[in-house]
Design a protein around this motif. Structure first.
Motif, PDB file in Angstrom:
ATOM      1  N   HIS A 194      10.687 -60.760  14.641  1.00 40.94           N
ATOM      2  CA  HIS A 194       9.512 -60.347  13.834  1.00 40.94           C
ATOM      3  C   HIS A 194       9.690 -60.638  12.440  1.00 40.94           C
ATOM      4  CE1 HIS A 194       6.707 -57.731  12.375  1.00 40.94           C
ATOM      5  NE2 HIS A 194       6.125 -57.730  13.293  1.00 40.94           N
ATOM      6  N   GLU A 195       8.634 -60.839  11.729  1.00 40.31           N
ATOM      7  CA  GLU A 195       8.788 -61.048  10.345  1.00 40.31           C
ATOM      8  C   GLU A 195       9.414 -60.146   9.425  1.00 40.31           C
ATOM      9  OE1 GLU A 195       7.647 -63.461   8.665  1.00 40.31           O
ATOM     10  OE2 GLU A 195       7.440 -62.928   6.665  1.00 40.31           O
ATOM     11  N   GLU A 196       9.238 -58.971   9.827  1.00 46.50           N
ATOM     12  CA  GLU A 196       9.989 -57.851   8.941  1.00 46.50           C
ATOM     13  C   GLU A 196      11.774 -58.068   9.227  1.00 46.50           C
ATOM     14  OE1 GLU A 196       8.988 -55.046   7.061  1.00 46.50           O
ATOM     15  OE2 GLU A 196       7.186 -56.603   7.116  1.00 46.50           O
ATOM     16  N   THR A 197      11.966 -58.006  10.459  1.00 48.37           N
ATOM     17  CA  THR A 197      13.505 -58.521  10.656  1.00 48.37           C
ATOM     18  C   THR A 197      14.204 -59.739   9.675  1.00 48.37           C
ATOM     19  OG1 THR A 197      13.017 -57.404  12.850  1.00 48.37           O
ATOM     20  CG2 THR A 197      15.258 -58.420  12.353  1.00 48.37           C
ATOM     21  N   ARG A 198      13.201 -60.529   9.939  1.00 47.25           N
ATOM     22  CA  ARG A 198      13.642 -61.821   9.136  1.00 47.25           C
ATOM     23  C   ARG A 198      13.834 -61.753   7.592  1.00 47.25           C
ATOM     24  NH1 ARG A 198       9.633 -65.075  12.288  1.00 47.25           N
ATOM     25  NH2 ARG A 198       8.597 -65.565  10.423  1.00 47.25           N
ATOM     26  N   LYS A 199      12.719 -60.818   7.253  1.00 48.97           N
ATOM     27  CA  LYS A 199      12.940 -60.641   5.890  1.00 48.97           C
ATOM     28  C   LYS A 199      14.202 -59.800   5.184  1.00 48.97           C
ATOM     29  CE  LYS A 199       8.204 -60.537   3.655  1.00 48.97           C
ATOM     30  NZ  LYS A 199       7.430 -59.517   3.355  1.00 48.97           N
ATOM     31  N   LEU A 200      14.208 -58.698   6.291  1.00 47.32           N
ATOM     32  CA  LEU A 200      15.400 -57.945   6.048  1.00 47.32           C
ATOM     33  C   LEU A 200      16.660 -58.740   6.203  1.00 47.32           C
ATOM     34  CD1 LEU A 200      16.503 -55.071   5.611  1.00 47.32           C
ATOM     35  CD2 LEU A 200      16.502 -54.648   8.221  1.00 47.32           C
ATOM     36  N   LYS A 201      16.940 -59.741   7.109  1.00 52.98           N
ATOM     37  CA  LYS A 201      18.139 -60.562   7.091  1.00 52.98           C
ATOM     38  C   LYS A 201      18.346 -61.170   5.776  1.00 52.98           C
ATOM     39  CE  LYS A 201      18.813 -61.792  11.947  1.00 52.98           C
ATOM     40  NZ  LYS A 201      18.691 -62.885  13.057  1.00 52.98           N
ATOM     41  N   LEU A 202      17.052 -61.752   5.128  1.00 54.45           N
ATOM     42  CA  LEU A 202      17.364 -62.585   4.166  1.00 54.45           C
ATOM     43  C   LEU A 202      17.868 -61.599   2.730  1.00 54.45           C
ATOM     44  CD1 LEU A 202      14.285 -64.913   4.254  1.00 54.45           C
ATOM     45  CD2 LEU A 202      16.838 -65.797   4.248  1.00 54.45           C
ATOM     46  N   ALA A 203      17.166 -60.168   2.855  1.00 57.30           N
ATOM     47  CA  ALA A 203      17.516 -59.520   1.870  1.00 57.30           C
ATOM     48  C   ALA A 203      19.145 -58.912   1.694  1.00 57.30           C
ATOM     49  CB  ALA A 203      16.787 -58.218   2.159  1.00 57.30           C
ATOM     50  N   VAL A 204      19.486 -58.714   3.084  1.00 63.91           N
ATOM     51  CA  VAL A 204      21.153 -58.740   3.356  1.00 63.91           C
ATOM     52  C   VAL A 204      21.950 -59.695   2.768  1.00 63.91           C
ATOM     53  CG1 VAL A 204      22.924 -58.278   4.915  1.00 63.91           C
ATOM     54  CG2 VAL A 204      20.570 -56.944   5.133  1.00 63.91           C
ATOM     55  N   LEU A 205      21.262 -60.884   3.059  1.00 61.98           N
ATOM     56  CA  LEU A 205      22.087 -62.141   2.616  1.00 61.98           C
ATOM     57  C   LEU A 205      21.959 -62.139   1.057  1.00 61.98           C
ATOM     58  CD1 LEU A 205      20.820 -65.025   5.195  1.00 61.98           C
ATOM     59  CD2 LEU A 205      23.246 -64.132   4.826  1.00 61.98           C
ATOM     60  N   ASN A 206      20.920 -61.705   0.477  1.00 63.01           N
ATOM     61  CA  ASN A 206      20.758 -61.738  -0.911  1.00 63.01           C
ATOM     62  C   ASN A 206      21.790 -60.777  -1.534  1.00 63.01           C
ATOM     63  OD1 ASN A 206      19.265 -62.811  -3.184  1.00 63.01           O
ATOM     64  ND2 ASN A 206      19.139 -60.608  -3.604  1.00 63.01           N
ATOM     65  N   SER A 207      22.156 -59.577  -0.602  1.00 64.93           N
ATOM     66  CA  SER A 207      23.185 -58.726  -1.296  1.00 64.93           C
ATOM     67  C   SER A 207      24.517 -59.366  -1.413  1.00 64.93           C
ATOM     68  CB  SER A 207      23.236 -57.528  -0.339  1.00 64.93           C
ATOM     69  OG  SER A 207      23.897 -56.530  -0.844  1.00 64.93           O
ATOM     70  N   PHE A 208      24.917 -60.216  -0.321  1.00 61.22           N
ATOM     71  CA  PHE A 208      26.040 -60.961  -0.287  1.00 61.22           C
ATOM     72  C   PHE A 208      26.415 -61.879  -1.265  1.00 61.22           C
ATOM     73  CE2 PHE A 208      26.285 -59.577   4.264  1.00 61.22           C
ATOM     74  CZ  PHE A 208      27.365 -58.538   4.039  1.00 61.22           C
ATOM     75  N   PHE A 209      25.052 -62.518  -1.640  1.00 61.22           N
ATOM     76  CA  PHE A 209      25.151 -63.693  -2.940  1.00 61.22           C
ATOM     77  C   PHE A 209      25.413 -62.763  -4.044  1.00 61.22           C
ATOM     78  CE2 PHE A 209      23.350 -67.868  -2.336  1.00 61.22           C
ATOM     79  CZ  PHE A 209      23.013 -67.941  -0.937  1.00 61.22           C
ATOM     80  N   ASN A 210      25.014 -61.660  -4.256  1.00 62.75           N
ATOM     81  CA  ASN A 210      25.351 -60.726  -5.438  1.00 62.75           C
ATOM     82  C   ASN A 210      26.771 -60.396  -5.413  1.00 62.75           C
ATOM     83  OD1 ASN A 210      22.495 -60.700  -6.309  1.00 62.75           O
ATOM     84  ND2 ASN A 210      22.079 -58.682  -5.595  1.00 62.75           N
ATOM     85  N   LEU A 211      27.222 -60.056  -4.401  1.00 57.36           N
ATOM     86  CA  LEU A 211      28.636 -59.907  -4.046  1.00 57.36           C
ATOM     87  C   LEU A 211      29.745 -60.959  -4.592  1.00 57.36           C
ATOM     88  CD1 LEU A 211      31.018 -57.564  -3.347  1.00 57.36           C
ATOM     89  CD2 LEU A 211      30.537 -58.418  -0.929  1.00 57.36           C
ATOM     90  N   GLU A 212      29.145 -62.189  -4.128  1.00 57.86           N
ATOM     91  CA  GLU A 212      29.934 -63.175  -4.301  1.00 57.86           C
ATOM     92  C   GLU A 212      29.937 -63.540  -5.853  1.00 57.86           C
ATOM     93  OE1 GLU A 212      32.169 -64.272  -2.168  1.00 57.86           O
ATOM     94  OE2 GLU A 212      32.903 -65.750  -3.599  1.00 57.86           O
TER      95      GLU A 212
END
Ligand SMILES: Cc1cc2nc3c(=O)[nH]c(=O)nc-3n(C[C@H](O)[C@H](O)[C@H](O)COP(=O)(O)OP(=O)(O)OC[C@H]3O[C@@H](n4cnc5c(N)ncnc54)[C@H](O)[C@@H]3O)c2cc1C
Length: 498
Positions: A174-192
């Motif tokens: 679902h669109e919401e889950t896809r967005k959440l996945k990208l948001a989690v990835l964004n957090s890993f970018f911030n960590l890196e």
């Protein structure tokens, strides 16, 4: 120019060497040289009133807090920081164990204990694990380009985003889950970004990224504070070797200078300080942070550095990392919680941030590390890198506290009472940022070679009066800093016939 370096230390034999900066690189170089009988004439000039630089432990919140370096990354036999810390008995039993030393982490930060989304719900653990596996898998893949003649894109960030875009196209949820996945990835970018000390992974060149050597060992901390290490190194140096409050203004490195107080020989180097004091020497070892060198390149060396060296300094990037300490009367986290990830649902690595920093700076925060319980309180430590980190430096501690209390109330604990906060800005005056990487992604930097190549370009010939323990090899972590100073000192000793 009048010189004030007249005191002939020790027996007066051997070359007179000055070390500029008393962070772990400067202290490491001084320790190595002092141990050698041919080096009785050594001075370390430090701009501030303390040694240790970006290693700084303070008592706060009823315990010890690290304002700068926190972990030994890869604590195992190949790591000189680990060896020194073990020698000085600064580590816990379990961190010295063989089991700990053999653990392979791939250099990646462990998974969060819990992930909170900005709407207040906790993010499904499996989804976080899936995104962590994708992110770190792609990050590992970047090593494939280390010896490649040509890279598909200039920067690590562009590579990760290209791959993520491709994979996201195949997500069927679902669109919401896809967005959440990208948001989690964004957090890993911030960590890196925190790990690499950069504003954006788009600024970090792809080809040399894999040069960083990951040592085995589960990252460990110093129960009594990281600064115990620099204090021990300092204590091993002869008294009065370090001269405090002596910010160096200019290094005159290709002349013939005489000591004001004697009619003795001449020296090829004269180090001039802000207060007018001058120190003649045969050799000078420069360990000031790369950020400082970049800012003062035009005036710090006289004559200016050769073009190749100046270019090497310009081509390397240097970024800002900050920590924020928040203190609570009662923890809102579980007793075994170690790392709280915060996921902003409206963010994505595939979208650039367009809002003004004052409204969004805190979204760059990676979340919070739970510090061990102190006698008087419970403390979280937030990490933030890049321009958002620099913006935070313009705010008062009260403003930071207010913003982060709002963040925490929103994401997890509506009744959270945050007793106080403290940022690590105090470090930044002479540190000018925190980590080194090789720039990429901008057209002007595309032709840059591997970090090692640039590092070698910067490390001057041992026969030169002007030496650097290869500051670019400070990459990311100070283990390299000590290692490079140690190796460099050995090679100088050899070349000087000592
Ligand atoms: C918030 C933060 C967290 C970090 N976390 C970790 C971690 O967990 N693990 C890790 O391995 N690394 C970490 N690092 C990086 C690590 O702290 C540094 O890589 C390391 O301490 C750098 O040591 P250095 O001696 O090269 O430089 P510095 O420590 O910056 O020392 C340089 C010295 O030169 C002095 N100086 C500057 N200009 C002059 C001048 N003109 N004249 C004379 N002296 C001058 C400065 O005052 C300073 O004492 C972190 C850094 C920061 C900022």
């Amino acid at each position: 120019m009048e010189s004030s370096g007249g005191r002939a230390e020790g027996s007066g034999r051997g070359p007179r060497v000055l070390v500029v900066g008393s962070g772990i690189a400067g202290l490491g170089a001084a320790q190595r040289l002092c141990r050698h009988p041919a080096f009785p004439q050594l001075r370390v000039l430090e701009a501030t009133a303390r040694a240790g630089g970006r290693i700084r432990s303070e008592r706060g919140f009823g315990g010890v807090v690290e304002l700068g370096a926190h972990w030994i990354h890869g604590p195992s036999q190949g790591n000189p920081v680990f060896q020194l810390a073990a020698k000085y008995q600064l580590l816990r039993e379990k961190d010295l164990s063989e089991e700990n030393q053999l653990t392979e982490t791939g250099g990646h930060v462990g998974l969060p204990s819990v992930s909170y989304a900005s709407s207040g719900v906790s993010v499904n653990r499996e989804l976080v694990e899936e995104m962590a596996s994708l992110f770190y898998g792609l990050l590992d893949q970047t090593r494939e380009f280390l010896h490649a003649a040509d890279a598909p894109v200039p920067s690590v960030g562009q590579y990760l985003k290209k791959e993520i875009r491709q994979r996201a196209a195949g997500w069927t949820e679902h669109e919401e889950t896809r967005k959440l996945k990208l948001a989690v990835l964004n957090s890993f970018f911030n960590l890196e970004c925190c790990v690499s000390g950069t504003h954006s992974m788009d600024l970090v060149a792809l080809v040399p990224f894999g040069e960083y050597t990951v040592l085995p060992g589960l990252d460990c901390t110093f129960p009594g504070g990281y600064q115990g290490l620099t204090n021990h190194i300092m204590a091993s140096l002869p008294e009065d070797v370090i001269v405090f409050n002596k910010p160096v203004k200019t290094i005159h490195w290709s002349g013939s200078f005489q000591e004001a107080s004697s009619l003795g020989g001449t020296f090829p180097v004269l180090v001039e300080c802000e207060d007018g004091a001058c120190f003649p020497a045969h050799h000078v070892i420069v360990t000031v942070p790369l950020g400082f060198l970049k800012e003062h390149l035009d005036t710090f060396f006289e004559p200016p550095l050769p073009t190749e060296k100046a270019e090497a300094i310009r081509k390397m990037g240097f970024g800002t990392n900050n920590k924020i300490f928040l203190e609570f009367e009662e923890p809102f986290w579980e007793p075994d919680c170690q790392y709280i990830q915060v996921v902003w649902e409206d963010t994505s690595p595939l979208q650039d941030v367009t809002s003004e920093l004052q409204h969004v700076w805190f979204k760059k925060l990676i979340g919070f590390l739970v510090l061990p319980s102190f006698e008087s309180g419970h403390v979280l430590c937030g990490f933030i890198a890049g321009l958002e980190s620099e913006f935070m430096e313009t705010l008062s501690d009260e403003d930071v506290l207010l913003s982060l209390t709002q963040v925490l109330r929103r994401v997890t604990a509506p009744d959270t009472v945050c007793r106080g906060s403290h940022t690590s800005l105090v470090l930044l005056h002479h540190a000018r940022g925190s980590a080194v990487w090789l720039e990429g992604g901008r057209p002007a930097h595309r032709s840059v070679g591997p970090t090692g190549t640039v590092a070698r370009a910067l490390a001057l010939s041992p026969a030169s009066p002007l030496l650097s323990p290869a500051p670019p090899l400070q990459c990311h972590r100070e283990a390299d800093t000590v290692l490079s100073s140690d190796r460099q000192c050995l090679s100088w000793l050899e070349i000087w016939g000592c």
